[in-house]
Design an enzyme around this catalytic site. Structure first.
Site, PDB file in Angstrom:
ATOM      1  N   GLU A  36      -1.304 -29.474  28.626  1.00  0.00           N
ATOM      2  CA  GLU A  36      -2.236 -28.988  29.508  1.00  0.00           C
ATOM      3  C   GLU A  36      -3.847 -29.684  29.346  1.00  0.00           C
ATOM      4  O   GLU A  36      -3.966 -29.675  27.941  1.00  0.00           O
ATOM      5  CB  GLU A  36      -2.322 -27.612  29.314  1.00  0.00           C
ATOM      6  CG  GLU A  36      -1.226 -26.459  29.662  1.00  0.00           C
ATOM      7  CD  GLU A  36      -1.278 -25.269  29.404  1.00  0.00           C
ATOM      8  OE1 GLU A  36      -2.045 -24.405  30.209  1.00  0.00           O
ATOM      9  OE2 GLU A  36      -0.943 -24.786  28.494  1.00  0.00           O
ATOM     10  N   ARG A 262       7.140 -24.703  16.241  1.00  0.00           N
ATOM     11  CA  ARG A 262       5.779 -25.241  16.398  1.00  0.00           C
ATOM     12  C   ARG A 262       5.347 -25.639  14.969  1.00  0.00           C
ATOM     13  O   ARG A 262       5.934 -25.102  13.866  1.00  0.00           O
ATOM     14  CB  ARG A 262       4.706 -24.713  17.088  1.00  0.00           C
ATOM     15  CG  ARG A 262       4.438 -23.291  16.440  1.00  0.00           C
ATOM     16  CD  ARG A 262       3.212 -22.351  16.945  1.00  0.00           C
ATOM     17  NE  ARG A 262       1.921 -23.318  16.704  1.00  0.00           N
ATOM     18  CZ  ARG A 262       0.793 -22.965  17.551  1.00  0.00           C
ATOM     19  NH1 ARG A 262       0.799 -21.709  18.239  1.00  0.00           N
ATOM     20  NH2 ARG A 262      -0.167 -23.444  17.508  1.00  0.00           N
ATOM     21  N   LYS A 272      -6.657 -24.426  20.328  1.00  0.00           N
ATOM     22  CA  LYS A 272      -7.599 -25.040  21.059  1.00  0.00           C
ATOM     23  C   LYS A 272      -8.694 -24.124  21.326  1.00  0.00           C
ATOM     24  O   LYS A 272      -9.950 -24.681  21.298  1.00  0.00           O
ATOM     25  CB  LYS A 272      -6.934 -25.615  22.518  1.00  0.00           C
ATOM     26  CG  LYS A 272      -6.385 -26.790  22.399  1.00  0.00           C
ATOM     27  CD  LYS A 272      -5.849 -27.552  23.643  1.00  0.00           C
ATOM     28  CE  LYS A 272      -4.542 -26.760  24.010  1.00  0.00           C
ATOM     29  NZ  LYS A 272      -4.067 -27.803  25.384  1.00  0.00           N
TER      30      LYS A 272
END
Length: 569
Positions: A36, A262, A272
């Protein structure tokens, strides 16, 4: 990059792909990396990049780069450019052109209409808060929206009105009609489209309704012919929605989604959203601050593409979440730089030392190796005079029993040069040492001292051969193992995450660096050095100026952080 000869870790995803290809000989592996564009890539993304691109390379398949750009509020073209640069820098090349979910917006809209026509989607006019309340909890079922039973024709008209801008933001949305009593909250009539009046970086103002990530993601995978869609474990429940959308639309291709753990790295923030908070509060300078584990930050700190790929290879791919030791990341770059970094001397926290038995005009030149074990890396010259700089920590005025370096009445050897003995010190009116007065034994060049012990060795720089430089010493940004889990994560910042020193490097080294960084071909490549006894450093190509170089410490010579913590415990 040819990876056929690379040893690839034997992990569960590798085994799944291997089995799928064995069962279907005609299957051509097609993976994708779908960031993204709402921030910079970090070390966790590097793990995903490594998995998708390496698998595609291993089996002569393809890996697409697709920007899942479905939220123009958070997205920016600068993030797109940064992501492209990071992937190339890591050594990978995507298949053909770059893809964007936005290029499928019309197709996505048609698939949404298809769901409405099948009475599997409806336009809802509850507020966000009401939708959240109606959805229920993990232990209570949800409640049907009062708009859920609108007829197909009315929903089609309302959806078109949404598209034409007849509603305000938040006034209407399109939801899938699945099951409000599902044990999986993701399946309780998830939102598929929402209204956003914001210019999009690819489609400008063509659209005012945007698909949700879950709706766009699976259909984009299908359109592109992705065979294996890899994502992290937090999307495990989303797989149900992923498959539901594919099964209830007329897509012609069905990708398979698989989840892996992850990357969670000790002492690090990878979120983020939280990185943006650090920037906004001026705790760090930007997305490329060397104290954070963005790809840009690691590159600026001195990490290499090969060291990051090696790290991803070592940690492997699993289905179990765990915290990876930061020292493993440091080990990968330390091992690489140990083999290739040029050795030279730098004094970061200088104190002046005067050799009184050497003439002021005396100068001697020593030729020293660039690497002790690699003669092919060549040599360079250093200048020896009677006034030099040494590190402040290499001299103690007061006696300490276990201190092995220079003190009054003791001897040390200057690296590549002579043995010296400290005899007295000079101080200013404030009591600060201005100069250490020493005797230099000119019979000890390259020789062991006669009838006395071999002294410790310290580094130095001649005052006449020195050029002022700035050194930035980086440590972990946080003092705790897992700051990501802490609500008030800013309370655990390490106040010494960056220490700035103003010291000296050799003049000739400065001249060579200036020549290289002015060369356009290598301007964006790091220049690596091992400053002897201090650590591995690279030139900061962002902040360095012509008259003053800035060096970032990439990593210490050994794992001093964990050693310190062990002592404290």
């Amino acid at each position: 990059m040819n990876n056929k000869n690379n040893k690839y870790n034997n992990n569960f995803i590798y085994n799944i792909v291997k089995q799928d290809l064995k069962e279907n000989k005609c299957l051509l592996l097609h993976t994708r990396f779908p960031p993204e564009p709402n921030g910079y890539l970090h070390i966790g993304h590097a793990k995903s990049i490594y998995l998708n691109f390496e698998l595609a390379n291993l089996y002569n398949g393809y890996c697409n780069l697709r920007f899942d750009d479905t939220n123009p509020i958070k997205e920016n073209i600068k993030y797109i450019n940064s992501i492209k640069n990071d992937i190339k820098w890591l050594g990978y090349q995507w298949n053909k052109k770059i893809h964007y979910s936005s290029e499928y917006f019309l197709q996505l809209y048609r698939y949404a209409e298809e769901l409405i026509k099948k009475d599997l989607a409806y336009v809802d006019q509850l507020t966000k808060e009401q939708i959240r309340k109606y959805r229920g909890t993990l232990i209570t079922a949800g409640t049907n929206s009062p708009y859920r039973n609108r007829n197909i024709e009315e929903n089609l008209k309302l959806f078109e009105k949404m598209k034409k801008g007849h509603f305000n933001e938040g006034e209407a949305c399109l939801r899938a009609k699945i099951d409000m009593s599902s044990p999986y909250i993701i399946m309780r009539d998830p939102v598929l489209y929402r209204i956003i009046y914001k210019k999009h970086h690819q489609t400008n103002n063509q659209w005012c309704i945007y698909p949700m990530y879950d709706f766009a993601h699976c259909i984009s995978d299908s359109i592109e012919g992705i065979t294996h869609s890899f994502c992290t474990l937090e999307f495990q429940d989303n797989k149900r929605l992923y498959n539901w959308i594919l099964e209830n639309t007329s897509v012609s291709h069905y990708p398979k989604q698989y989840e892996f753990a992850r990357l969670n790295l000790k002492y690090s923030i990878l979120s983020k959203r939280k990185i943006k908070i650090l920037i906004e509060k001026k705790i760090i300078n930007n997305w490329d601050d060397p104290r954070i584990q963005t790809i840009s930050g690691l590159r600026r700190k001195g990490y290499t593409p090969s060291s990051i790929r090696e790290f991803c290879k070592k940690i492997g791919i699993t289905k179990q979440n765990n915290l990876i030791e930061f020292s493993m990341l440091e080990y990968c770059i330390r091992s690489e730089l140990n083999a290739k970094a040029i050795r030279t001397m730098a004094v970061l926290d200088p104190i002046k030392l005067y050799l009184y038995n050497i003439d002021d005009n005396y100068q001697e030149i020593f030729t020293v190796p660039n690497h002790p074990k690699k003669p092919e890396l060549g040599t360079h010259e250093i200048i020896f005079t009677n006034t030099i700089y040494i590190e402040k920590e290499d001299f103690k005025e007061k006696y300490e029993k276990n201190y092995k370096r220079l003190k009054i009445g003791s001897e040390i050897r200057l690296r590549y040069a002579y043995i010296i003995k400290a005899e007295k010190i000079e101080k200013d009116i404030n009591g600060n040492i201005t100069q250490i007065i020493c005797f230099c034994d000119l019979n000890t060049l390259g020789k062991k001292p006669i009838n006395r012990k071999n002294p410790a060795v310290i580094h130095w720089i001649s005052v006449k051969n020195s050029h002022i430089s700035e050194f930035r010493l980086y440590e972990k940004l946080f003092n705790i193992h897992n700051p990501e889990q802490e609500k008030n994560f800013l309370s655990f910042l390490n106040p010494n995450s960056m220490i700035v020193k103003n010291g000296f490097i050799e003049k000739k080294i400065n001249e060579k660096i200036q020549t290289k960084i002015n060369n356009i071909e290598i301007k964006n490549k790091n220049l690596f050095f091992q400053f002897e006894r201090v650590g591995y450093f690279c030139v900061d190509l962002v902040d360095s100026k012509k008259n003053k170089l800035i060096f970032n410490r990439t990593v210490s010579l050994r794992d001093t952080w964990n050693n310190k913590k062990a002592k404290n415990n």
